[in-house]
Write a protein that holds these residues in place. Structure first.
Motif, PDB file in Angstrom:
ATOM      1  N   PHE A 157       0.815  -1.223   0.000  1.00  0.00           N
ATOM      2  CA  PHE A 157       0.000   0.000   0.000  1.00  0.00           C
ATOM      3  C   PHE A 157       0.844   1.266   0.000  1.00  0.00           C
ATOM      4  CE2 PHE A 157      -2.118  -3.205   2.790  1.00  0.00           C
ATOM      5  CZ  PHE A 157      -3.094  -3.595   1.891  1.00  0.00           C
ATOM      6  N   PHE A 158       2.068   1.182   0.520  1.00  0.00           N
ATOM      7  CA  PHE A 158       2.887   2.375   0.703  1.00  0.00           C
ATOM      8  C   PHE A 158       4.053   2.426  -0.274  1.00  0.00           C
ATOM      9  CE2 PHE A 158       1.204   0.717   4.768  1.00  0.00           C
ATOM     10  CZ  PHE A 158       0.172   1.637   4.915  1.00  0.00           C
ATOM     11  N   ARG A 159       4.034   1.551  -1.280  1.00  0.00           N
ATOM     12  CA  ARG A 159       5.021   1.563  -2.359  1.00  0.00           C
ATOM     13  C   ARG A 159       4.425   2.290  -3.567  1.00  0.00           C
ATOM     14  NH1 ARG A 159      10.024  -0.085  -0.451  1.00  0.00           N
ATOM     15  NH2 ARG A 159       9.805  -1.938   0.860  1.00  0.00           N
ATOM     16  N   TRP A 160       5.277   2.878  -4.386  1.00  0.00           N
ATOM     17  CA  TRP A 160       4.769   3.631  -5.533  1.00  0.00           C
ATOM     18  C   TRP A 160       3.956   2.745  -6.472  1.00  0.00           C
ATOM     19  CZ3 TRP A 160       6.037   2.003 -10.379  1.00  0.00           C
ATOM     20  CH2 TRP A 160       7.153   1.159 -10.500  1.00  0.00           C
ATOM     21  N   TYR A 161       4.339   1.473  -6.594  1.00  0.00           N
ATOM     22  CA  TYR A 161       3.634   0.580  -7.515  1.00  0.00           C
ATOM     23  C   TYR A 161       2.354   0.005  -6.917  1.00  0.00           C
ATOM     24  CZ  TYR A 161       6.379  -2.734  -4.713  1.00  0.00           C
ATOM     25  OH  TYR A 161       6.956  -3.414  -3.667  1.00  0.00           O
ATOM     26  N   GLY A 162       2.104   0.284  -5.636  1.00  0.00           N
ATOM     27  CA  GLY A 162       0.906  -0.279  -5.009  1.00  0.00           C
ATOM     28  C   GLY A 162      -0.153   0.742  -4.675  1.00  0.00           C
ATOM     29  N   VAL A 168      -8.211   0.185  -2.025  1.00  0.00           N
ATOM     30  CA  VAL A 168      -9.102  -0.750  -1.333  1.00  0.00           C
ATOM     31  C   VAL A 168      -9.256  -0.355   0.136  1.00  0.00           C
ATOM     32  CG1 VAL A 168      -7.326  -2.425  -0.623  1.00  0.00           C
ATOM     33  CG2 VAL A 168      -9.657  -3.198  -1.058  1.00  0.00           C
ATOM     34  N   LEU A 169      -8.226   0.274   0.696  1.00  0.00           N
ATOM     35  CA  LEU A 169      -8.288   0.672   2.103  1.00  0.00           C
ATOM     36  C   LEU A 169      -9.331   1.769   2.339  1.00  0.00           C
ATOM     37  CD1 LEU A 169      -4.470   0.760   2.974  1.00  0.00           C
ATOM     38  CD2 LEU A 169      -6.087  -1.135   3.241  1.00  0.00           C
ATOM     39  N   LYS A 170      -9.667   2.510   1.279  1.00  0.00           N
ATOM     40  CA  LYS A 170     -10.654   3.581   1.418  1.00  0.00           C
ATOM     41  C   LYS A 170     -12.078   3.047   1.525  1.00  0.00           C
ATOM     42  CE  LYS A 170      -7.631   6.858  -0.946  1.00  0.00           C
ATOM     43  NZ  LYS A 170      -7.421   7.752  -2.093  1.00  0.00           N
ATOM     44  N   CYS A 171     -12.218   1.742   1.356  1.00  0.00           N
ATOM     45  CA  CYS A 171     -13.546   1.129   1.501  1.00  0.00           C
ATOM     46  C   CYS A 171     -13.929   0.931   2.964  1.00  0.00           C
ATOM     47  CB  CYS A 171     -13.587  -0.224   0.782  1.00  0.00           C
ATOM     48  SG  CYS A 171     -13.418  -0.122  -1.009  1.00  0.00           S
ATOM     49  N   PHE A 172     -12.952   0.995   3.845  1.00  0.00           N
ATOM     50  CA  PHE A 172     -13.240   0.786   5.264  1.00  0.00           C
ATOM     51  C   PHE A 172     -13.845   2.042   5.881  1.00  0.00           C
ATOM     52  CE2 PHE A 172     -10.171  -2.586   4.588  1.00  0.00           C
ATOM     53  CZ  PHE A 172     -10.682  -3.624   5.357  1.00  0.00           C
ATOM     54  N   THR A 173     -14.821   1.827   6.730  1.00  0.00           N
ATOM     55  CA  THR A 173     -15.444   2.932   7.452  1.00  0.00           C
ATOM     56  C   THR A 173     -14.483   3.507   8.491  1.00  0.00           C
ATOM     57  OG1 THR A 173     -17.581   1.828   7.184  1.00  0.00           O
ATOM     58  CG2 THR A 173     -17.444   3.575   8.861  1.00  0.00           C
ATOM     59  N   ARG A 174     -13.759   2.612   9.159  1.00  0.00           N
ATOM     60  CA  ARG A 174     -12.832   3.040  10.211  1.00  0.00           C
ATOM     61  C   ARG A 174     -11.808   1.935  10.471  1.00  0.00           C
ATOM     62  NH1 ARG A 174     -12.309   7.198  13.654  1.00  0.00           N
ATOM     63  NH2 ARG A 174     -11.936   6.952  15.883  1.00  0.00           N
ATOM     64  N   LYS A 183      -1.098   4.307  12.135  1.00  0.00           N
ATOM     65  CA  LYS A 183      -1.927   5.496  11.905  1.00  0.00           C
ATOM     66  C   LYS A 183      -1.200   6.497  11.015  1.00  0.00           C
ATOM     67  CE  LYS A 183      -4.615   9.056  14.294  1.00  0.00           C
ATOM     68  NZ  LYS A 183      -5.088   9.570  15.607  1.00  0.00           N
ATOM     69  N   GLN A 184       0.084   6.702  11.249  1.00  0.00           N
ATOM     70  CA  GLN A 184       0.864   7.642  10.449  1.00  0.00           C
ATOM     71  C   GLN A 184       0.957   7.188   8.986  1.00  0.00           C
ATOM     72  OE1 GLN A 184       4.676   8.305  12.287  1.00  0.00           O
ATOM     73  NE2 GLN A 184       3.780   8.806  14.274  1.00  0.00           N
ATOM     74  N   LEU A 185       1.185   5.892   8.777  1.00  0.00           N
ATOM     75  CA  LEU A 185       1.295   5.370   7.419  1.00  0.00           C
ATOM     76  C   LEU A 185      -0.014   5.540   6.653  1.00  0.00           C
ATOM     77  CD1 LEU A 185       3.329   2.113   8.108  1.00  0.00           C
ATOM     78  CD2 LEU A 185       4.096   4.064   6.732  1.00  0.00           C
ATOM     79  N   LEU A 186      -1.127   5.257   7.305  1.00  0.00           N
ATOM     80  CA  LEU A 186      -2.425   5.423   6.661  1.00  0.00           C
ATOM     81  C   LEU A 186      -2.684   6.893   6.347  1.00  0.00           C
ATOM     82  CD1 LEU A 186      -4.548   2.907   8.762  1.00  0.00           C
ATOM     83  CD2 LEU A 186      -3.899   2.656   6.369  1.00  0.00           C
ATOM     84  N   GLY A 187      -2.265   7.771   7.251  1.00  0.00           N
ATOM     85  CA  GLY A 187      -2.450   9.201   7.021  1.00  0.00           C
ATOM     86  C   GLY A 187      -1.707   9.698   5.798  1.00  0.00           C
ATOM     87  N   LYS A 188      -0.558   9.103   5.499  1.00  0.00           N
ATOM     88  CA  LYS A 188       0.237   9.521   4.347  1.00  0.00           C
ATOM     89  C   LYS A 188      -0.449   9.209   3.020  1.00  0.00           C
ATOM     90  CE  LYS A 188       4.754   9.261   6.600  1.00  0.00           C
ATOM     91  NZ  LYS A 188       6.065   8.554   6.654  1.00  0.00           N
ATOM     92  N   ILE A 189      -1.382   8.274   3.011  1.00  0.00           N
ATOM     93  CA  ILE A 189      -2.109   7.977   1.769  1.00  0.00           C
ATOM     94  C   ILE A 189      -3.557   8.458   1.856  1.00  0.00           C
ATOM     95  CG2 ILE A 189      -0.617   6.050   1.113  1.00  0.00           C
ATOM     96  CD1 ILE A 189      -2.730   4.130   2.164  1.00  0.00           C
ATOM     97  N   ILE A 191      -5.819   8.400   4.439  1.00  0.00           N
ATOM     98  CA  ILE A 191      -6.813   7.717   5.269  1.00  0.00           C
ATOM     99  C   ILE A 191      -6.668   8.212   6.697  1.00  0.00           C
ATOM    100  CG2 ILE A 191      -7.566   5.475   6.164  1.00  0.00           C
ATOM    101  CD1 ILE A 191      -6.590   4.261   3.538  1.00  0.00           C
ATOM    102  N   THR A 192      -7.677   8.910   7.166  1.00  0.00           N
ATOM    103  CA  THR A 192      -7.590   9.576   8.469  1.00  0.00           C
ATOM    104  C   THR A 192      -8.593   9.071   9.500  1.00  0.00           C
ATOM    105  OG1 THR A 192      -9.055  11.331   7.653  1.00  0.00           O
ATOM    106  CG2 THR A 192      -6.673  11.681   7.425  1.00  0.00           C
ATOM    107  N   ASP A 193      -9.563   8.277   9.071  1.00  0.00           N
ATOM    108  CA  ASP A 193     -10.542   7.750  10.033  1.00  0.00           C
ATOM    109  C   ASP A 193      -9.937   6.530  10.717  1.00  0.00           C
ATOM    110  OD1 ASP A 193     -12.801   7.367  11.494  1.00  0.00           O
ATOM    111  OD2 ASP A 193     -14.171   7.569   9.796  1.00  0.00           O
ATOM    112  N   VAL A 194      -9.011   6.801  11.630  1.00  0.00           N
ATOM    113  CA  VAL A 194      -8.197   5.768  12.261  1.00  0.00           C
ATOM    114  C   VAL A 194      -8.142   6.009  13.763  1.00  0.00           C
ATOM    115  CG1 VAL A 194      -5.933   4.648  12.307  1.00  0.00           C
ATOM    116  CG2 VAL A 194      -6.765   5.660  10.176  1.00  0.00           C
ATOM    117  N   ALA A 195      -8.302   4.943  14.524  1.00  0.00           N
ATOM    118  CA  ALA A 195      -8.180   5.028  15.980  1.00  0.00           C
ATOM    119  C   ALA A 195      -7.152   4.006  16.449  1.00  0.00           C
ATOM    120  CB  ALA A 195      -9.523   4.767  16.653  1.00  0.00           C
TER     121      ALA A 195
END
Length: 405
Positions: A157-162, A168-174, A183-189, A191-195
Motif C-alpha cells: 500500500f505504501f510503495r509507488w507501484y501499489g 481498497v483501504l478507502k472502503c473501510f469505514t474506520r 496510523k501515520q502510514l495510513l495518514g500519508k495515503i 486515510i484519516t478515520d483511524v483510531a
C-alpha cells in the motif's frame, strides 16, 4: 488487473486441489459456502459479519464476537474463514450462528454472497483486504471495520507501484489499529478515520487464562520444582534448550512441540537423556518420577504454561516465533529465537524486560545463569512480562464503544 489475477489464482487452486489435501478442503469449502448459507441463514435476522483468514485472526476477533453477543443479542453472527487451518478447528464454534468459508473474491462470488447474507456491518480482522467484497460493501453503504490491523512501510500500500491497490483501504469505514506507526502510514495515503485501540489478542489471552484447565498429570510432574515450559517448539529450538536440561536436573522440562508427529516425538525422546514421558501415555504417578514431560496432544499449551517458571516460545530459528502472549500472561519471562523483528508483541515485551532473545546455546545458558544466579531476577522479569499483557488489555471494549451499534 486484480480480477484477472484472482481468476488465475482460482484456476491454480483448482489444479493444486487435485494433489494437496489442505487445498482440496479449502476448494470444496468455498464452493460449499453458499449451500451452508442457504441452510442456516435466518432471512429475518440482522447479521454482523466477522472475517478471519485463519486461526490466529479468529483468536483476535473472538473477544469481540463474544462481547457483541453478550451486549447485543439482537444481532446474529456470521463467521467466515479463508484457511482450512482456521475453519477445520473452529467450524463448530458456538459463538457464531453461521460458520463457513469465504468464497474466493471474484465479482460474481462477492455479489452473490452479500446478496444472500445482507450484513448490517462487517469486521475484517487484521490483514484481510478483499477488493471486490469491500467495494460492494461500500457501494451498499454497509459499515466495514478493520480490527487490530497493523501496517509497515514495506507493505504494498505504501510503495509507488501499489498506490492503485491501496484504494481498497478507502472502503473501510474506520480502522482500529495497534500502534501509532500504522496510523501515520495510513495518514500519508489520505486515510484519516483511524483510531489506535491496541490489539484484541491481549484481551483473548486474559480470557484464556481465566478459562485454564487444571491438569493433574502436570501437577504431579511439577513436584514443587522449577519447570521450564517450551511451547510450539521446532527441532532447532530443541537443539538449543534440551542439552542444558540434560546437565541441569534441578529443573524439570515440559516440551509442547509445534508438530506433533511420531518422528518428531521420537527425536525429542532421543535428545533428552533423562527420564521422559508422554502426556497421553503416562499416569500422575509415573509423571512425578520423570524429568521431562512431552505434551503429545493439542489444546493444552495455554493451561500448561500455568505450571512454569520460565517459558520458551518456538519458531524463532525458522519462519518466526509463535504466540508469546499465552506464556507472558502467567507472569513469567518468555525466551525466543532471533526471528522476532516483525512480531510487535515480542518487541514490546523485550522493551519491558520481560522477554529475552537468544541466538544460540551459549546465549541460552548465559540467560539461564542469570535467572538462577541473581536473586529476584527471575521473579522480576516474570512480573514485567505479566504487566506488559495486562497494561495493553481493553481493545475490545474500546472498539465496540466506538462502533455505532
Amino acid at each position: 488487473m486484480y480480477n484477472v489475477a484472482i481468476y488465475f489464482y482460482l484456476l491454480g487452486v483448482a489444479v493444486v486441489s487435485l494433489f494437496d489435501k489442505k487445498v482440496k478442503k479449502m476448494w470444496r469449502g468455498e464452493r460449499d459456502a453458499f449451500r451452508v448459507l442457504r441452510e442456516k441463514m435466518d432471512p429475518h435476522a440482522r447479521y454482523v459479519w466477522f472475517h478471519a483468514a485463519s486461526l490466529g485472526e479468529f483468536e483476535q476477533g473472538r473477544p469481540m464476537m463474544e462481547r457483541l453477543r453478550q451486549l447485543h443479542p439482537e444481532y446474529k453472527i456470521l463467521l467466515t474463514f479463508f484457511s482450512p487451518s482456521g475453519y477445520e478447528v473452529r467450524k463448530d464454534y458456538e459463538g457464531a450462528d453461521i460458520v463457513c468459508y469465504l468464497p474466493l473474491d471474484t465479482i460474481t462470488n462477492a455479489r452473490r454472497f452479500l446478496r444472500t447474507i445482507r450484513p448490517v456491518m462487517a469486521f475484517f480482522i487484521k490483514y484481510e483486504f478483499w477488493y471486490n467484497y469491500l467495494h460492494i460493501l461500500r457501494h451498499r453503504g454497509v459499515p466495514v471495520y478493520s480490527v487490530s490491523s497493523i501496517f509497515r512501510p514495506d507493505q504494498i500500500f505504501f510503495r509507488w507501484y501499489g498506490r492503485q491497490y491501496a484504494n481498497v483501504l478507502k472502503c473501510f469505514t474506520r480502522f482500529y489499529v495497534q500502534n501509532d506507526i500504522s496510523k501515520q502510514l495510513l495518514g500519508k495515503i489520505g486515510i484519516t478515520d483511524v483510531a489506535i485501540t491496541g490489539d484484541t489478542r491481549f484481551d483473548r489471552v486474559l480470557q484464556i487464562k481465566e478459562q485454564s484447565k487444571r491438569l493433574p498429570i502436570v501437577e504431579a510432574f511439577k513436584q514443587g520444582r522449577n519447570v521450564f515450559v517450551a511451547g510450539s517448539s521446532w527441532a532447532p529450538d530443541e537443539d538449543i534448550f534440551i542439552p542444558y536440561f540434560n546437565e541441569h536436573r534441578d529443573w524439570k522440562l515440559i516440551v509442547a512441540p509445534h508438530v506433533i508427529g511420531e518422528d518428531h516425538l521420537k527425536q525429542i525422546l532421543q535428545k533428552f537423556e533423562g527420564k521422559a514421558v508422554r502426556y497421553t501415555q503416562t499416569t500422575p504417578e509415573e509423571a512425578a518420577q520423570a524429568d521431562c514431560l512431552i505434551i503429545d496432544c493439542f489444546g493444552l499449551l495455554s493451561s500448561v504454561y500455568h505450571y512454569g517458571e520460565v517459558a520458551y516460545v518456538g519458531g524463532g530459528f525458522g519462519v518466526g516465533i509463535h504466540n508469546v502472549l499465552e506464556a507472558a500472561v502467567w507472569d513469567m519471562p518468555v525466551v525466543f529465537g532471533p526471528n522476532n523483528k516483525n512480531f510487535h508483541e515480542a518487541q514490546g515485551i523485550m522493551e519491558q524486560e520481560g522477554g529475552f532473545e537468544i541466538a544460540d546455546a551459549a546465549g541460552f545458558r548465559a540467560l539461564m545463569a542469570r535467572f538462577t544466579g541473581q536473586p529476584g531476577y527471575l521473579e522480576q522479569a516474570g512480573s514485567k512480562a505479566g504487566a506488559f499483557v495486562k497494561s495493553r488489555a481493553g481493545a475490545t471494549d474500546r472498539i465496540l464503544s466506538d462502533v455505532n451499534l
